[in-house]
Design a protein around this motif. Structure first.
Motif, short mmCIF file in Angstrom:
data_model
loop_
_atom_site.label_atom_id
_atom_site.label_comp_id
_atom_site.label_asym_id
_atom_site.label_seq_id
_atom_site.Cartn_x
_atom_site.Cartn_y
_atom_site.Cartn_z
N ILE A 8 1.04 -1.62 -0.15
CA ILE A 8 0.39 -0.11 -0.20
C ILE A 8 1.09 1.16 -0.21
CG2 ILE A 8 -1.68 0.91 1.29
CD1 ILE A 8 -2.46 -1.34 2.29
N PHE A 9 2.22 1.41 0.92
CA PHE A 9 3.10 2.24 0.98
C PHE A 9 3.52 3.13 -0.02
CE2 PHE A 9 2.42 2.29 5.49
CZ PHE A 9 1.47 3.33 5.61
N GLY A 10 4.03 1.58 -0.86
CA GLY A 10 4.84 1.84 -2.53
C GLY A 10 4.10 2.33 -3.04
N THR A 11 2.59 1.65 -3.35
CA THR A 11 1.44 1.88 -3.92
C THR A 11 1.51 3.70 -4.42
OG1 THR A 11 0.82 0.34 -4.54
CG2 THR A 11 -0.47 1.82 -5.48
N GLY A 12 0.83 3.85 -2.53
CA GLY A 12 1.53 5.43 -2.50
C GLY A 12 2.22 5.81 -3.14
N LYS A 13 3.46 5.82 -2.91
CA LYS A 13 4.51 6.65 -3.82
C LYS A 13 4.52 6.17 -4.91
CE LYS A 13 8.50 6.25 -1.24
NZ LYS A 13 9.83 5.26 -0.51
N ARG A 14 5.22 5.43 -5.69
CA ARG A 14 5.08 5.76 -6.55
C ARG A 14 3.66 5.61 -7.60
NH1 ARG A 14 5.51 -0.20 -6.75
NH2 ARG A 14 2.68 -0.15 -7.03
N CYS A 15 2.66 5.60 -6.84
CA CYS A 15 0.86 6.13 -8.48
C CYS A 15 0.65 7.46 -7.69
CB CYS A 15 0.76 5.30 -8.83
SG CYS A 15 0.96 3.46 -9.27
N TYR A 16 0.78 7.47 -6.74
CA TYR A 16 -0.01 8.88 -6.24
C TYR A 16 0.64 10.45 -5.98
CZ TYR A 16 -3.98 5.99 -6.42
OH TYR A 16 -4.70 4.87 -7.02
N GLY A 17 2.30 10.08 -5.55
CA GLY A 17 3.20 10.74 -5.00
C GLY A 17 3.47 11.02 -3.99
N LEU A 18 3.30 10.62 -2.81
CA LEU A 18 3.27 10.80 -1.78
C LEU A 18 4.86 10.63 -1.47
CD1 LEU A 18 0.77 8.66 -0.11
CD2 LEU A 18 1.22 11.07 -0.04
N ARG A 19 6.07 10.81 -2.61
CA ARG A 19 6.87 10.82 -1.59
C ARG A 19 7.83 12.04 -1.27
NH1 ARG A 19 10.74 6.67 -4.80
NH2 ARG A 19 9.59 5.98 -6.15
N ARG A 20 6.50 13.71 -1.52
CA ARG A 20 7.03 14.55 -0.97
C ARG A 20 5.93 14.36 -1.26
NH1 ARG A 20 11.96 17.69 -2.21
NH2 ARG A 20 13.52 16.53 -3.89
N MET A 21 5.76 16.10 0.24
CA MET A 21 4.49 16.22 0.84
C MET A 21 3.90 17.50 -0.87
SD MET A 21 2.90 14.53 2.79
CE MET A 21 2.92 13.33 2.43
N ARG A 22 3.11 17.39 -0.34
CA ARG A 22 2.77 18.60 -1.52
C ARG A 22 2.51 20.19 -0.55
NH1 ARG A 22 -0.90 18.71 -6.81
NH2 ARG A 22 -1.64 21.21 -7.03
N TRP A 23 1.38 20.26 0.33
CA TRP A 23 1.78 21.54 0.75
C TRP A 23 2.51 21.27 2.65
CZ3 TRP A 23 -3.14 18.75 -0.37
CH2 TRP A 23 -3.50 19.34 -1.43
N ARG A 24 2.73 22.76 2.66
CA ARG A 24 3.69 22.71 4.02
C ARG A 24 2.19 22.58 5.58
NH1 ARG A 24 8.61 26.03 4.64
NH2 ARG A 24 9.59 25.39 2.95
N GLY A 25 2.92 22.19 6.32
CA GLY A 25 1.70 22.19 7.42
C GLY A 25 1.03 21.03 7.91
N LEU A 26 1.15 20.23 9.08
CA LEU A 26 0.45 18.78 9.04
C LEU A 26 -1.06 18.54 8.81
CD1 LEU A 26 1.06 16.44 10.75
CD2 LEU A 26 0.49 17.86 13.41
N ALA A 27 -2.22 20.03 8.77
CA ALA A 27 -3.18 19.20 8.62
C ALA A 27 -3.76 19.38 7.25
CB ALA A 27 -4.03 20.77 9.10
#
Length: 51
Positions: A8-27
């Motif tokens: 699940i985490f691998g798919t998120g990183k590979r296909c959905y761009g979760l290598r980096r966060m798009r926005w700043r801030g925890l929320a």
């Protein structure tokens, strides 16, 4: 158990761009992860339903 979670985490990183966060801030980062998980679950539900 670990293999299922890593997939699940691998798919998120590979296909959905979760290598980096798009926005700043925890929320906003939390919102990005929730939206990504929703997209993953919707896509996965199409394959789980019988035809």
């Amino acid at each position: 158990m670990r293999a299922r979670v890593e997939k699940i985490f691998g798919t998120g990183k590979r296909c959905y761009g979760l290598r980096r966060m798009r926005w700043r801030g925890l929320a906003r980062a939390r919102a990005q992860v929730h939206l990504t998980a929703t997209a993953y679950n919707l896509k996965r539900s199409l394959h789980l339903q019988p035809a």
